[in-house]
Scaffold this motif. Structure first.
Motif, PDB file in Angstrom:
ATOM      1  N   ILE A   6      59.502 -77.981  32.875  1.00  0.00           N
ATOM      2  CA  ILE A   6      60.571 -77.357  33.653  1.00  0.00           C
ATOM      3  C   ILE A   6      60.677 -78.122  34.961  1.00  0.00           C
ATOM      4  CG2 ILE A   6      61.283 -75.260  34.861  1.00  0.00           C
ATOM      5  CD1 ILE A   6      59.558 -73.740  32.724  1.00  0.00           C
ATOM      6  N   VAL A   7      61.866 -78.554  35.289  1.00  0.00           N
ATOM      7  CA  VAL A   7      62.103 -79.311  36.512  1.00  0.00           C
ATOM      8  C   VAL A   7      62.976 -78.476  37.431  1.00  0.00           C
ATOM      9  CG1 VAL A   7      63.114 -81.417  37.474  1.00  0.00           C
ATOM     10  CG2 VAL A   7      61.947 -81.483  35.256  1.00  0.00           C
ATOM     11  N   VAL A   8      62.523 -78.285  38.666  1.00  0.00           N
ATOM     12  CA  VAL A   8      63.276 -77.510  39.657  1.00  0.00           C
ATOM     13  C   VAL A   8      63.833 -78.480  40.681  1.00  0.00           C
ATOM     14  CG1 VAL A   8      63.184 -75.691  41.396  1.00  0.00           C
ATOM     15  CG2 VAL A   8      61.816 -75.487  39.304  1.00  0.00           C
ATOM     16  N   SER A   9      65.126 -78.364  40.945  1.00  0.00           N
ATOM     17  CA  SER A   9      65.751 -79.248  41.928  1.00  0.00           C
ATOM     18  C   SER A   9      66.671 -78.454  42.842  1.00  0.00           C
ATOM     19  CB  SER A   9      66.532 -80.363  41.229  1.00  0.00           C
ATOM     20  OG  SER A   9      67.498 -79.819  40.363  1.00  0.00           O
ATOM     21  N   ALA A  60      66.332 -74.379  37.957  1.00  0.00           N
ATOM     22  CA  ALA A  60      65.297 -74.844  37.024  1.00  0.00           C
ATOM     23  C   ALA A  60      65.986 -75.294  35.743  1.00  0.00           C
ATOM     24  CB  ALA A  60      64.320 -73.708  36.722  1.00  0.00           C
ATOM     25  N   LYS A  61      65.555 -76.463  35.246  1.00  0.00           N
ATOM     26  CA  LYS A  61      66.132 -77.008  34.015  1.00  0.00           C
ATOM     27  C   LYS A  61      65.021 -77.503  33.109  1.00  0.00           C
ATOM     28  CE  LYS A  61      70.324 -78.816  36.228  1.00  0.00           C
ATOM     29  NZ  LYS A  61      71.102 -80.035  36.484  1.00  0.00           N
ATOM     30  N   ARG A  62      65.301 -77.475  31.825  1.00  0.00           N
ATOM     31  CA  ARG A  62      64.437 -78.122  30.837  1.00  0.00           C
ATOM     32  C   ARG A  62      65.371 -78.960  29.980  1.00  0.00           C
ATOM     33  NH1 ARG A  62      61.616 -74.042  28.104  1.00  0.00           N
ATOM     34  NH2 ARG A  62      59.802 -74.339  29.419  1.00  0.00           N
ATOM     35  N   ASP A  63      65.087 -80.219  29.878  1.00  0.00           N
ATOM     36  CA  ASP A  63      65.952 -81.153  29.140  1.00  0.00           C
ATOM     37  C   ASP A  63      67.401 -81.071  29.623  1.00  0.00           C
ATOM     38  OD1 ASP A  63      63.879 -82.149  27.542  1.00  0.00           O
ATOM     39  OD2 ASP A  63      64.153 -80.550  26.064  1.00  0.00           O
ATOM     40  N   TYR A  91      67.008 -65.482  39.144  1.00  0.00           N
ATOM     41  CA  TYR A  91      67.564 -65.184  37.818  1.00  0.00           C
ATOM     42  C   TYR A  91      67.081 -66.218  36.821  1.00  0.00           C
ATOM     43  CZ  TYR A  91      70.866 -64.655  33.994  1.00  0.00           C
ATOM     44  OH  TYR A  91      71.416 -64.484  32.752  1.00  0.00           O
ATOM     45  N   VAL A  92      66.727 -65.723  35.645  1.00  0.00           N
ATOM     46  CA  VAL A  92      66.355 -66.584  34.515  1.00  0.00           C
ATOM     47  C   VAL A  92      67.141 -66.093  33.304  1.00  0.00           C
ATOM     48  CG1 VAL A  92      64.479 -67.347  33.009  1.00  0.00           C
ATOM     49  CG2 VAL A  92      64.051 -67.002  35.444  1.00  0.00           C
ATOM     50  N   VAL A  93      67.756 -67.014  32.561  1.00  0.00           N
ATOM     51  CA  VAL A  93      68.516 -66.619  31.371  1.00  0.00           C
ATOM     52  C   VAL A  93      67.579 -65.932  30.377  1.00  0.00           C
ATOM     53  CG1 VAL A  93      70.286 -68.404  31.641  1.00  0.00           C
ATOM     54  CG2 VAL A  93      68.273 -68.871  30.274  1.00  0.00           C
ATOM     55  N   LYS A  94      68.112 -64.990  29.628  1.00  0.00           N
ATOM     56  CA  LYS A  94      67.285 -64.165  28.737  1.00  0.00           C
ATOM     57  C   LYS A  94      66.443 -64.990  27.771  1.00  0.00           C
ATOM     58  CE  LYS A  94      69.531 -59.756  28.837  1.00  0.00           C
ATOM     59  NZ  LYS A  94      69.968 -58.590  28.097  1.00  0.00           N
ATOM     60  N   ASP A  95      67.015 -66.027  27.191  1.00  0.00           N
ATOM     61  CA  ASP A  95      66.286 -66.830  26.196  1.00  0.00           C
ATOM     62  C   ASP A  95      65.147 -67.640  26.798  1.00  0.00           C
ATOM     63  OD1 ASP A  95      68.005 -65.837  24.299  1.00  0.00           O
ATOM     64  OD2 ASP A  95      69.273 -67.633  24.236  1.00  0.00           O
ATOM     65  N   ALA A  96      65.132 -67.778  28.121  1.00  0.00           N
ATOM     66  CA  ALA A  96      64.091 -68.590  28.764  1.00  0.00           C
ATOM     67  C   ALA A  96      63.043 -67.745  29.482  1.00  0.00           C
ATOM     68  CB  ALA A  96      64.741 -69.560  29.748  1.00  0.00           C
ATOM     69  N   GLN A 104      57.925 -71.160  38.220  1.00  0.00           N
ATOM     70  CA  GLN A 104      58.263 -72.473  38.790  1.00  0.00           C
ATOM     71  C   GLN A 104      59.223 -72.317  39.969  1.00  0.00           C
ATOM     72  OE1 GLN A 104      55.967 -74.509  37.876  1.00  0.00           O
ATOM     73  NE2 GLN A 104      57.245 -76.128  37.050  1.00  0.00           N
ATOM     74  N   LEU A 105      60.203 -71.427  39.813  1.00  0.00           N
ATOM     75  CA  LEU A 105      61.145 -71.186  40.900  1.00  0.00           C
ATOM     76  C   LEU A 105      60.432 -70.575  42.110  1.00  0.00           C
ATOM     77  CD1 LEU A 105      64.117 -69.878  38.758  1.00  0.00           C
ATOM     78  CD2 LEU A 105      64.113 -71.978  40.134  1.00  0.00           C
ATOM     79  N   LEU A 106      59.496 -69.662  41.860  1.00  0.00           N
ATOM     80  CA  LEU A 106      58.738 -69.056  42.957  1.00  0.00           C
ATOM     81  C   LEU A 106      57.788 -70.061  43.607  1.00  0.00           C
ATOM     82  CD1 LEU A 106      58.083 -65.517  41.499  1.00  0.00           C
ATOM     83  CD2 LEU A 106      59.614 -66.147  43.379  1.00  0.00           C
ATOM     84  N   ALA A 107      57.258 -70.991  42.832  1.00  0.00           N
ATOM     85  CA  ALA A 107      56.426 -72.050  43.415  1.00  0.00           C
ATOM     86  C   ALA A 107      57.265 -72.896  44.377  1.00  0.00           C
ATOM     87  CB  ALA A 107      55.825 -72.922  42.313  1.00  0.00           C
ATOM     88  N   THR A 108      58.517 -73.103  44.036  1.00  0.00           N
ATOM     89  CA  THR A 108      59.433 -73.817  44.926  1.00  0.00           C
ATOM     90  C   THR A 108      59.683 -72.998  46.187  1.00  0.00           C
ATOM     91  OG1 THR A 108      60.472 -74.891  43.033  1.00  0.00           O
ATOM     92  CG2 THR A 108      61.732 -74.849  45.081  1.00  0.00           C
ATOM     93  N   ALA A 109      59.788 -71.668  46.036  1.00  0.00           N
ATOM     94  CA  ALA A 109      59.968 -70.789  47.201  1.00  0.00           C
ATOM     95  C   ALA A 109      58.756 -70.863  48.121  1.00  0.00           C
ATOM     96  CB  ALA A 109      60.217 -69.356  46.745  1.00  0.00           C
TER      97      ALA A 109
END
Length: 187
Positions: A6-9, A60-63, A91-96, A104-109
């Protein structure tokens, strides 16, 4: 076979397309109509929010597939000397979900708060969202305040007791009174 990481930008105001799509999904999931959310996105609500100097957004993105976002703000609350980093939306999409995207998003926070010199991270979670409240509680977030919201007009009516009320408010009050009297007579 292992999953791609997972890549956060960071999201810049001029490149907010992936954030807008996720924001629309989050609004619909919260109960807003897609049409209303789309109108808000089209009128530039997301990009204008990203232009505020205290607001940061991360995706956050994957591929290269967007999976979630976090909106952070740096704010001084009350008479505090230091600003806190506020998680305005996560927010995270349901499938993820349950795949480490929110972490990962909170680590960025956390990294953002440390760079800003903030000792606290505040999260704004709707009281009725049990899943989100449980998630943040498991991470050590505690309840500190109950935030109550009203309109300026409603507060004016309560405080001033009808004084300095606009003609529109007077008409509304009169209609409500007449409706209430009509209900009691017919009952």
């Amino acid at each position: 076979m292992s999953r791609a990481p997972i890549v956060v930008s960071a999201v810049e105001p001029d490149d907010a397309d992936c954030l807008v799509g996720l924001w629309l999904a989050s609004r619909v999931e919260q109960g807003a109509s897609l049409d209303a959310a789309s109108r808000h996105a089209a009128d530039g609500r997301v990009t204008s929010a990203l232009r505020r100097p205290e607001t940061r957004a991360f995706v956050a993105k994957r591929d290269e597939v967007p999976l979630g976002f976090v909106i952070l703000s740096e704010r001084m609350f009350g008479l505090s000397d230091a600003s806190d980093v506020s998680i305005d939306q996560l927010y995270v999409v349901k499938d993820a979900r349950r795949q480490g995207v929110a972490r990962q998003l909170l680590a960025t926070a956390i990294a953002h708060a440390e760079r800003a010199g903030s000792e606290r991270i505040v999260s704004h979670v709707p009281a009725q969202d049990r899943e989100a409240n449980r998630f943040f509680a498991r991470l050590g977030f505690g309840s500190s305040v109950i935030r109550r919201v009203t309109t300026t007009g409603a507060l004016r009516r309560k405080i001033l007791g009808g004084a300095d009320v606009s003609p529109f408010d007077s008409v509304l009050r009169r209609r409500r009174t007449l409706r209430a009297h009509g209900r009691t007579r017919s009952a």
